[in-house]
Scaffold this motif. Structure first.
Motif, PDB file in Angstrom:
ATOM      1  N   VAL A 289      37.969  31.731  45.961  1.00  0.00           N
ATOM      2  CA  VAL A 289      38.724  30.688  46.605  1.00  0.00           C
ATOM      3  C   VAL A 289      39.404  30.021  45.276  1.00  0.00           C
ATOM      4  N   VAL A 290      40.941  29.939  45.501  1.00  0.00           N
ATOM      5  CA  VAL A 290      41.723  29.475  44.463  1.00  0.00           C
ATOM      6  C   VAL A 290      42.340  28.158  45.173  1.00  0.00           C
ATOM      7  N   VAL A 291      42.286  27.163  44.247  1.00  0.00           N
ATOM      8  CA  VAL A 291      43.005  25.824  44.312  1.00  0.00           C
ATOM      9  C   VAL A 291      44.194  25.593  43.536  1.00  0.00           C
ATOM     10  N   ASN A 292      45.023  25.103  43.914  1.00  0.00           N
ATOM     11  CA  ASN A 292      46.464  25.065  43.178  1.00  0.00           C
ATOM     12  C   ASN A 292      47.125  23.749  43.470  1.00  0.00           C
ATOM     13  N   SER A 293      46.630  22.546  42.869  1.00  0.00           N
ATOM     14  CA  SER A 293      47.351  21.288  43.299  1.00  0.00           C
ATOM     15  C   SER A 293      47.943  20.887  42.171  1.00  0.00           C
ATOM     16  N   PRO A 294      48.838  19.896  42.118  1.00  0.00           N
ATOM     17  CA  PRO A 294      49.298  19.366  40.755  1.00  0.00           C
ATOM     18  C   PRO A 294      48.274  18.683  39.687  1.00  0.00           C
ATOM     19  N   ARG A 295      47.331  18.103  40.312  1.00  0.00           N
ATOM     20  CA  ARG A 295      46.296  17.516  39.387  1.00  0.00           C
ATOM     21  C   ARG A 295      44.935  18.076  39.397  1.00  0.00           C
ATOM     22  N   TRP A 296      44.804  19.064  40.281  1.00  0.00           N
ATOM     23  CA  TRP A 296      43.295  19.692  40.616  1.00  0.00           C
ATOM     24  C   TRP A 296      43.506  21.080  40.854  1.00  0.00           C
ATOM     25  N   GLN A 297      42.951  22.144  39.911  1.00  0.00           N
ATOM     26  CA  GLN A 297      43.117  23.523  39.990  1.00  0.00           C
ATOM     27  C   GLN A 297      41.680  24.221  40.003  1.00  0.00           C
ATOM     28  N   ALA A 298      41.580  25.213  40.600  1.00  0.00           N
ATOM     29  CA  ALA A 298      40.281  25.823  40.626  1.00  0.00           C
ATOM     30  C   ALA A 298      40.477  27.359  40.646  1.00  0.00           C
ATOM     31  N   VAL A 299      39.385  28.085  40.387  1.00  0.00           N
ATOM     32  CA  VAL A 299      39.399  29.346  40.654  1.00  0.00           C
ATOM     33  C   VAL A 299      37.746  29.956  40.766  1.00  0.00           C
ATOM     34  N   ILE A 300      37.246  30.056  42.014  1.00  0.00           N
ATOM     35  CA  ILE A 300      35.760  29.961  42.110  1.00  0.00           C
ATOM     36  C   ILE A 300      35.401  31.267  42.968  1.00  0.00           C
ATOM     37  N   GLY A 301      34.279  31.992  42.255  1.00  0.00           N
ATOM     38  CA  GLY A 301      34.037  33.161  42.914  1.00  0.00           C
ATOM     39  C   GLY A 301      33.836  34.432  41.932  1.00  0.00           C
ATOM     40  N   HIS A 302      33.967  35.404  42.384  1.00  0.00           N
ATOM     41  CA  HIS A 302      33.985  36.913  41.337  1.00  0.00           C
ATOM     42  C   HIS A 302      35.326  36.696  40.537  1.00  0.00           C
ATOM     43  N   CYS A 303      34.773  36.406  39.338  1.00  0.00           N
ATOM     44  CA  CYS A 303      36.185  35.890  38.469  1.00  0.00           C
ATOM     45  C   CYS A 303      36.306  36.999  37.562  1.00  0.00           C
ATOM     46  N   ARG A 304      35.492  37.846  37.041  1.00  0.00           N
ATOM     47  CA  ARG A 304      35.416  38.814  35.965  1.00  0.00           C
ATOM     48  C   ARG A 304      36.706  39.670  36.217  1.00  0.00           C
ATOM     49  N   GLY A 305      37.468  39.870  35.140  1.00  0.00           N
ATOM     50  CA  GLY A 305      38.603  40.729  35.146  1.00  0.00           C
ATOM     51  C   GLY A 305      39.893  39.942  35.760  1.00  0.00           C
ATOM     52  N   VAL A 306      39.864  38.612  36.232  1.00  0.00           N
ATOM     53  CA  VAL A 306      40.961  38.186  36.742  1.00  0.00           C
ATOM     54  C   VAL A 306      41.992  37.671  35.609  1.00  0.00           C
ATOM     55  N   SER A 307      43.212  37.973  35.650  1.00  0.00           N
ATOM     56  CA  SER A 307      44.276  37.692  34.587  1.00  0.00           C
ATOM     57  C   SER A 307      45.106  36.834  34.948  1.00  0.00           C
ATOM     58  N   GLN A 308      45.239  36.315  35.993  1.00  0.00           N
ATOM     59  CA  GLN A 308      46.043  35.147  36.603  1.00  0.00           C
ATOM     60  C   GLN A 308      45.313  34.490  37.855  1.00  0.00           C
ATOM     61  N   GLY A 309      45.605  32.948  37.701  1.00  0.00           N
ATOM     62  CA  GLY A 309      44.930  32.439  38.788  1.00  0.00           C
ATOM     63  C   GLY A 309      45.698  31.361  39.301  1.00  0.00           C
ATOM     64  N   THR A 310      46.072  30.309  38.660  1.00  0.00           N
ATOM     65  CA  THR A 310      47.043  29.085  39.250  1.00  0.00           C
ATOM     66  C   THR A 310      47.876  29.035  38.269  1.00  0.00           C
ATOM     67  N   ASP A 311      48.727  27.771  38.685  1.00  0.00           N
ATOM     68  CA  ASP A 311      49.846  27.462  37.532  1.00  0.00           C
ATOM     69  C   ASP A 311      49.492  27.239  36.418  1.00  0.00           C
ATOM     70  N   HIS A 312      48.353  26.545  36.277  1.00  0.00           N
ATOM     71  CA  HIS A 312      47.994  26.293  34.849  1.00  0.00           C
ATOM     72  C   HIS A 312      46.748  27.069  34.380  1.00  0.00           C
ATOM     73  N   LEU A 313      46.145  27.953  34.962  1.00  0.00           N
ATOM     74  CA  LEU A 313      44.774  28.893  34.643  1.00  0.00           C
ATOM     75  C   LEU A 313      45.106  30.362  34.651  1.00  0.00           C
ATOM     76  N   ARG A 314      44.942  30.801  33.648  1.00  0.00           N
ATOM     77  CA  ARG A 314      44.839  32.360  33.684  1.00  0.00           C
ATOM     78  C   ARG A 314      43.655  32.549  33.125  1.00  0.00           C
ATOM     79  N   LEU A 315      42.650  33.373  33.936  1.00  0.00           N
ATOM     80  CA  LEU A 315      41.173  33.565  33.212  1.00  0.00           C
ATOM     81  C   LEU A 315      41.043  35.033  32.523  1.00  0.00           C
ATOM     82  N   ASN A 316      40.261  35.078  31.819  1.00  0.00           N
ATOM     83  CA  ASN A 316      39.743  36.387  31.057  1.00  0.00           C
ATOM     84  C   ASN A 316      38.147  36.150  30.841  1.00  0.00           C
ATOM     85  N   VAL A 317      37.272  36.123  31.900  1.00  0.00           N
ATOM     86  CA  VAL A 317      35.949  35.766  31.472  1.00  0.00           C
ATOM     87  C   VAL A 317      35.175  37.084  31.993  1.00  0.00           C
ATOM     88  N   THR A 318      33.976  37.080  31.219  1.00  0.00           N
ATOM     89  CA  THR A 318      32.990  38.298  31.383  1.00  0.00           C
ATOM     90  C   THR A 318      32.011  38.116  32.536  1.00  0.00           C
TER      91      THR A 318
END
Length: 729
Positions: free
Chosen positions: A585-614
């Motif tokens: 689940v991805v949330v992309n609002s001006p004041r609140w953003q999130a990437v929730i779930g299977h995140c390993r290997g994700v290189s881009q998420g929201t306007d302000h979040l890019r993930l590289n988690v293990t």
């Protein structure tokens, strides 16, 4: 394609390339100590009490305007709350300010007092008597002081009336030892009705010496609830009105005894005489195989399918009418006899395995409509001799893989147009390994659906101050470091409205015949949880949904939704499913953003979040602490959460139950890797890891600036959250 759909498509590509097992990457040995302690908050950087108006009820009583909660001046208010249960409702007076302060600073603005209609020390009823008809002065004093401490800090109260009261010889309740909480009987037995009114009078006319008001006149008490997860209709659907119970202390969900079943049959036949023509009565009697003058027996669930429409619908009308009469009579008693000024809730729609519409027809007569849901509530294994719980099982799978049956969708079936909607119980019960998804997903979608209150169940069933940091029950939040750090960030999304409401409202209507017939639909069928043919289950993930009427016409059919990702009509929310049992689940609002779930290997998420988690599964949220958008904010709250457990906790072989709950302290799977903060123009970004109380762990670390943004390391320090300070150019 919307902006969030495009971003999520990139997520999809990354997921499909890297894959993601539906398990956690770390074994128990990789979990690290990280504990919530209930003490003073000196040095804590977390303080969202600015979201709350102090004292609670400053302007007067909460009212309703345009179908939503409002203050007397008309300003909209939502409730972001927690439950307190049993002994947790009545902390020692020296502990009450500590708990109230934590809740206020964590953004909680309402507390639901639940399960306290029990004998001391677990409730406010005097335990020294042979009845349950007197309140304990010392316990009541603790309750009063806690309510006053909450009020002072801007936190409203929701008082529950009949929840867990069990009866004693002096109460004059027949078969009292065999009734448990007497669910269903509270709707029609004259003695139990009398005792409910007596208790309500004692509690609601009691003057709280610390606020100076009787509870019925206390503006900091926003809500009063009549009964909890207690429905005569539901008991009929579940086969709990047959009169077969012969066991003392039978537990919560029990059949009634034979004598009460006989009473109910007599009441049914009396109702038939008053509400049904002689011709219809004769047809039903003939179908039931009884002679003229004999009592017509009631149906049991195994007879539903073969019963004629006339017989089935007539009996369903009876149960619905008894519930309606109860709600109307109790409302009149509270309003006219006691002078209660608070908004009234009747009961919750909570059994989502079958239709809840016959229940909501009655509850929607009152001020507020309410729902409960738990993602994969434990299924308890009971000793056949004693009836006691001896174990539990859970599927232990992530909600992101099942959007059609998510807590969002289950709850979305209940709201009624023109009525405030609250969720007074919700949780991802421990030890679900994917529970980090629960709070951020519901916070975002509840704001999108424009609901009015969310109450997480439960802060605790017992005292928390000075207690060892260990998650000791399925539902307790107080010592869960992930859920406790997600409460504040959820408050920002929901109370501040960082996620905008849906642009389009989908209304549906039902005939009363359709409502009654829904009782016969198979449980957990393809129609679950909406039990509405032609209504796509995932529609609440795209638009707001409400029931417009239970008095026809029949529900229309809507086009199927075949989107992946399934994006909200605002473009801010997106739910993605991968081909290899992954979801996000991805949330992309001006004041609140999130990437929730299977995140390993994700290189881009929201306007302000890019993930590289293990981590194979985690929940990352980023929220502006000030009123500015993330792009311009000076303080940002970042949460990075995964699995929670206790030291030494041991699963069974298939991870569906615990062989050992473990000991203190609590442990977490740290989220490790890097996060790139993008689109933030700044001179410097400092990253401050926090302990579970929100205090700094060591000094802040300066983020490195790269071509794509500010690089933030995760997991160098064991934590679930960070405060980011942005120094502008």
């Amino acid at each position: 394609m919307s902006r969030i759909a495009a971003l999520t498509s990139l997520l999809c590509i990354a997921f499909c390339i890297t894959g993601s097992r539906n398990v956690f990457a770390l074994e128990e040995t990789g979990l690290q100590p990280y504990s919530v302690t209930w003490e003073g908050l000196e040095g804590s950087l977390i303080d969202l009490s600015f979201l709350l108006e102090k004292p609670a009820g400053k302007q007067g009583f909460i009212t309703i305007r345009d179908g939503h909660f409002a203050k007397p001046d008309g300003q909209r208010i939502r409730f972001w709350g927690v439950n307190v249960s049993g002994r947790g409702c009545i902390p020692p007076k020296e502990h009450a300010p500590i708990i109230a302060e934590r809740l206020s600073r964590w953004g909680v603005n309402c507390v639901r007092f639940h399960f306290f209609d029990r004998p001391a020390p677990n409730g406010i009823i005097n335990a020294s008597r042979d009845d349950t008809r007197e309140l304990d002065p010392e316990q009541l004093d603790r309750l009063d002081y806690f309510v006053a401490q909450l009020k002072e800090r801007g936190i409203y109260t929701d008082l529950n009336l009949n929840v867990a009261r069990s009866y004693k010889p002096g109460d004059g309740v027949r078969d009292y030892e065999y009734l448990g909480f007497a669910k269903a009987l509270t709707y029609f037995d004259s003695r139990l009705l009398e005792l409910q009114r007596e208790y309500a009078r004692q509690l609601l006319t009691h003057r709280n010496p610390y606020t100076g008001h009787e509870y019925r006149e206390e503006p900091a008490v926003a809500l009063v609830e009549l009964v909890n997860e207690n429905s005569l209709i539901e008991a009929w659907m579940d086969g709990r009105l047959r009169g077969t119970n012969t066991r003392k202390n039978p537990g919560t969900w029990t059949d009634i005894t034979a004598s009460y079943a006989e009473d109910l049959t007599r009441l049914y036949n009396q109702w038939l005489q008053e509400n049904v023509s002689q011709e219809v009565r004769q047809k039903i009697a003939k179908e039931a195989g009884v002679q003229e003058g004999q009592l017509i027996p009631r149906l049991s669930p195994d007879q539903f399918a073969n019963a004629s429409p006339e017989r089935f619908h007539t009996e369903a009308r009876f149960y619905m009418d008894v519930e309606r009469q109860y709600f109307v009579a109790m409302r009149k008693f509270l309003r006219e006899e006691l002078g209660v000024k608070q908004l009234i809730i009747g009961n919750s729609d909570h059994g989502h395995g079958h239709s809840g519409y016959p229940i909501v027809v009655g509850t929607s007569l009152l001020d507020v409509v309410d729902g409960h849901v738990y993602w994969q509530h434990p299924s308890y294994i009971r000793d056949p001799q004693t009836g006691r719980n001896i174990g539990f099982r859970i599927p232990n799978t992530p909600m992101v893989l099942d959007p059609e049956h998510s807590t969002v969708v289950q709850l979305a079936r209940t709201p009624v147009m023109g009525k405030p909607y609250t969720v007074s119980e919700v949780n991802h019960p421990f030890p679900n390994q994917y529970a980090c998804e629960g709070i951020p997903i519901l916070a975002a979608y509840a704001a999108f659906q424009d609901w009015d209150g969310i109450f997480w169940y439960t802060l605790a069933h017992s005292e928390v101050v000075g207690t060892e940091p260990r998650v000791g029950g399925h539902f307790d939040l107080a010592f869960d470091p992930v859920k406790m750090c997600q409460l504040p960030v959820g408050a920002l999304a929901f109370l501040r409205g960082d996620v905008q409401p849906a642009k389009k409202m989908i209304a549906r209507t039902y005939t009363l015949e359709q409502v009654r017939e829904s009782i016969r639909l198979p449980k957990r069928s393809d129609l679950w949880p909406f039990f509405t043919p032609g209504f796509p289950q995932t529609l609440p993930l795209k638009h707001a949904v409400r029931v417009a009427s239970f008095d026809g016409p029949a529900t229309a059919s809507f086009p199927e939704i075949n989107e992946n990702p399934l994006t909200s009509d605002t473009g801010e929310l997106s739910w993605w499913l991968g081909k290899d049992k992954t979801g996000c689940v991805v949330v992309n609002s001006p004041r609140w953003q999130a990437v929730i779930g299977h995140c390993r290997g994700v290189s881009q998420g929201t306007d302000h979040l890019r993930l590289n988690v293990t981590n194979a599964f985690c929940a990352i949220t980023l929220a502006s602490v000030d009123e500015k958008p993330i792009a311009d904010a000076e303080r940002l709250l970042l949460t990075a959460c995964s699995q929670v457990g206790n030291r030494g906790q041991r699963w069974n072989a298939d991870k569906t139950s615990l062989e050992d709950w473990g000991q203190s302290p609590t442990v977490i799977e740290p989220v490790t890797g890097t996060l790139t903060l993008m689109g933030v123009v700044a001179k410097r970004v400092s990253v401050q890891p926090l302990d579970a109380q929100g205090r700094p762990i060591g000094g802040p670390v300066a983020a490195d600036k790269g071509d794509g943004g500010w690089l933030i390391p995760l997991g160098k320090v064991v934590t679930t959250w960070y405060m980011l300070n942005v120094e502008r150019n």
